[in-house]
Each structure stands twice: as structure tokens, then as C-alpha cells.
Write a protein that holds these residues in place. Structure first.
Motif, mmCIF file in Angstrom:
data_model
loop_
_atom_site.group_PDB
_atom_site.id
_atom_site.type_symbol
_atom_site.label_atom_id
_atom_site.label_comp_id
_atom_site.label_asym_id
_atom_site.label_seq_id
_atom_site.Cartn_x
_atom_site.Cartn_y
_atom_site.Cartn_z
ATOM 1 N N GLU A 33 -26.575 -39.847 5.910
ATOM 2 C CA GLU A 33 -26.935 -38.590 5.162
ATOM 3 C C GLU A 33 -27.787 -38.721 3.945
ATOM 4 O OE1 GLU A 33 -22.850 -36.161 6.254
ATOM 5 O OE2 GLU A 33 -23.097 -37.145 4.439
ATOM 6 N N LEU A 34 -27.609 -39.723 3.015
ATOM 7 C CA LEU A 34 -28.272 -39.821 1.867
ATOM 8 C C LEU A 34 -29.710 -40.528 2.286
ATOM 9 C CD1 LEU A 34 -25.512 -41.414 -0.505
ATOM 10 C CD2 LEU A 34 -26.492 -38.964 -0.500
ATOM 11 N N ALA A 35 -29.754 -41.321 3.183
ATOM 12 C CA ALA A 35 -31.047 -41.967 3.631
ATOM 13 C C ALA A 35 -31.895 -40.567 4.316
ATOM 14 C CB ALA A 35 -30.967 -42.801 4.882
ATOM 15 N N ALA A 36 -31.258 -39.748 4.974
ATOM 16 C CA ALA A 36 -32.170 -38.453 5.521
ATOM 17 C C ALA A 36 -32.587 -37.581 4.243
ATOM 18 C CB ALA A 36 -31.271 -37.825 6.479
ATOM 19 N N ILE A 37 -31.697 -37.675 3.169
ATOM 20 C CA ILE A 37 -32.207 -36.580 2.067
ATOM 21 C C ILE A 37 -32.981 -37.354 1.311
ATOM 22 C CG2 ILE A 37 -31.382 -35.794 -0.067
ATOM 23 C CD1 ILE A 37 -28.502 -35.308 1.335
ATOM 24 N N PHE A 38 -33.159 -38.658 0.995
ATOM 25 C CA PHE A 38 -34.023 -39.264 0.116
ATOM 26 C C PHE A 38 -34.749 -40.082 0.624
ATOM 27 C CE2 PHE A 38 -31.742 -37.690 -3.473
ATOM 28 C CZ PHE A 38 -30.422 -37.879 -3.254
ATOM 29 N N GLU A 39 -34.994 -40.215 2.064
ATOM 30 C CA GLU A 39 -35.997 -40.834 2.919
ATOM 31 C C GLU A 39 -36.064 -42.440 2.344
ATOM 32 O OE1 GLU A 39 -39.748 -38.607 2.281
ATOM 33 O OE2 GLU A 39 -38.890 -36.922 3.323
ATOM 34 N N THR A 40 -35.011 -43.126 2.256
ATOM 35 C CA THR A 40 -35.075 -44.485 2.017
ATOM 36 C C THR A 40 -33.843 -45.020 2.637
ATOM 37 O OG1 THR A 40 -35.068 -46.195 0.233
ATOM 38 C CG2 THR A 40 -34.201 -44.023 -0.365
ATOM 39 N N GLU A 41 -33.730 -46.237 2.927
ATOM 40 C CA GLU A 41 -32.517 -47.170 3.601
ATOM 41 C C GLU A 41 -32.049 -47.810 2.266
ATOM 42 O OE1 GLU A 41 -31.001 -46.903 6.475
ATOM 43 O OE2 GLU A 41 -32.507 -45.415 7.162
ATOM 44 N N ARG A 42 -32.589 -47.894 1.238
ATOM 45 C CA ARG A 42 -32.114 -48.841 0.212
ATOM 46 C C ARG A 42 -31.215 -47.987 -0.809
ATOM 47 N NH1 ARG A 42 -34.338 -53.955 -0.864
ATOM 48 N NH2 ARG A 42 -33.885 -54.523 -3.037
#
Length: 227
Positions: A33-42
Motif C-alpha cells: 500500500e505504501l509503495a503504491a502511494i509513495f511510488e517507491t519500494e525502498r
């Protein structure tokens, strides 16, 4: 970075070393969910769930770089500053060496002064002897000048004549030159003072200064003028 705790979960977004965004969430969102929101896997998490794709935020406390990334959090407190300690130790060592060199130099100077004093004391008796000899030389020079002030009488010839003209049983005790009176004082012993004065008339005018009895003889003092 996800920081859980309390009623809300903090979600911090960094751009380089600067905080760019801050979000509060009522629940702990998943990594997807966070990766989709902030567009990063890190994405870092202070307490990542087991098996999740979150990165452990505790790794950011390390001072060493993590691959090509660097620790963005302040260093933990309580570490000993070895550089400061080494600097203080080196400063103390330098001061110790400096004071040691100053003390050694002062000791060398004091020792040299003591050696000079001892040498001066050793030379002082020699200086006194030299001064005494100089005084004797000066006295001899004065006597030589006194003799030179006379009209250079032939003393050897004078002594020879005195010896030949002295009556029998007469002998000389002292001959003294008087530079002020330019005269010769003759002193000695005789049995006949009259015969003595008569024979010494060959030297010119002879004056009888005094007579006395010594050693069963007449001790005479005659004076004759220099030519």
C-alpha cells in the motif's frame, strides 16, 4: 519511513537528507500500500513485520554507508571521541618534552657557570704570583733607572781601586750609591781609620760620616762624590 506507536502511525518521506513530507495514519499500512502511494519500494520500518518487504530502519543508525546510501540519522550518543583524546594526549606529551628540554638547558647553563667559577678560583693564586713578580720586576726597573741616572761611573774600576787602596786588615761591608747627592757611601771595618781616610783621598774628597766599634774593629762610614 514508518514509525509505529501510539494512536497513529507516522509516515515520513525524505528527499536525500531532508524531510519532505509527514503523514499520520490510523493503521499500520502494508508495504504494498505504501509503495503504491509513495511510488517507491525502498521503505524503512522501525519494527518491520516478519516476512514483510520493509527495510529495517535500525540499519540507518550505522555510521558506515549502506551500499551507495548513507546514514541520515544522527549518531547515537555516548560514544567516546578518540580524536579529541588523542589530541589532548599529544598536547600533554609535547608540553612534557618542552619543559624537559627547558630544564635540561637550565641544568647545562648552571653546570657551565660552576665550571667557570672553579677555574677562576684555581687561577687566582697564579694571578697573585704574577702580580708579585710584576712588583719585583718594577722594583728592579726602578733600581736600574736609579743607577742609570748617575754619570755612568765605572763601578768595576772603582771597586778595583778601593780593593787596592784599602789598608791591611780593612775590608768593605757595603757600597751604596746616593742618586740625590750623586755620591758613593762606603762602609766597612778597619784597624786604622786615619790610614784608611788618607789612602782613599785618591778618589777625591772623602768625608768621614761616622765610626763605631764592632767586632773589635772600627766600623766606618765614608762618603765620596762622583766625578
Amino acid at each position: 519511513m514508518v514509525i509505529p506507536g501510539g494512536r497513529f502511525v507516522k509516515e515520513l518521506v525524505f528527499f536525500g537528507a531532508r524531510l519532505k513530507e509527514r503523514h499520520l495514519s490510523a493503521r499500520d499500512n502494508s508495504h504494498g500500500e505504501l509503495a503504491a502511494i509513495f511510488e517507491t519500494e525502498r521503505i524503512y520500518h522501525l519494527a518491520p513485520p516478519v516476512g514483510s518487504a520493509f527495510l529495517d530502519a535500525c540499519r540507518l543508525y550505522l555510521n558506515q554507508p549502506l551500499l551507495n546510501d548513507y546514514n541520515l540519522l544522527p549518531s547515537p550518543t555516548g560514544r567516546v571521541d578518540l580524536i579529541k583524546i588523542a589530541t589532548v594526549v599529544l598536547l600533554l606529551l609535547n608540553l612534557t618534552v618542552l619543559f624537559g628540554m627547558i630544564g635540561a638547558k637550565e641544568y647545562q647553563i648552571r653546570e657551565a657557570m660552576e665550571q667557570v667559577d672553579s677555574r677562576i678560583k684555581a687561577v687566582q693564586p697564579l694571578v697573585k704570583e704574577v702580580n708579585a713578580l710584576q712588583g719585583q720586576v718594577k722594583a728592579l726597573e726602578d733600581k736600574s733607572q736609579t743607577i742609570a741616572q748617575f754619570q755612568n761611573p765605572d763601578l768595576i774600576d772603582l771597586l778595583a781601586k778601593l780593593t787596592s787602596e784599602l789598608p791591611q786588615h780593612s775590608y768593605l761591608d757595603l757600597i751604596r750609591l746616593d742618586k740625590d747627592q750623586k755620591a758613593i757611601n762606603i762602609m766597612g771595618y778597619t784597624d786604622d781609620i786615619g790610614e784608611l781616610t788618607t789612602k782613599l783621598q785618591v778618589f777625591g774628597e772623602v768625608k768621614l760620616k761616622s765610626t763605631s766599634r764592632r767586632k773589635n774593629k772600627t766600623y766606618f762610614h765614608l762618603e765620596t762624590s762622583l766625578p
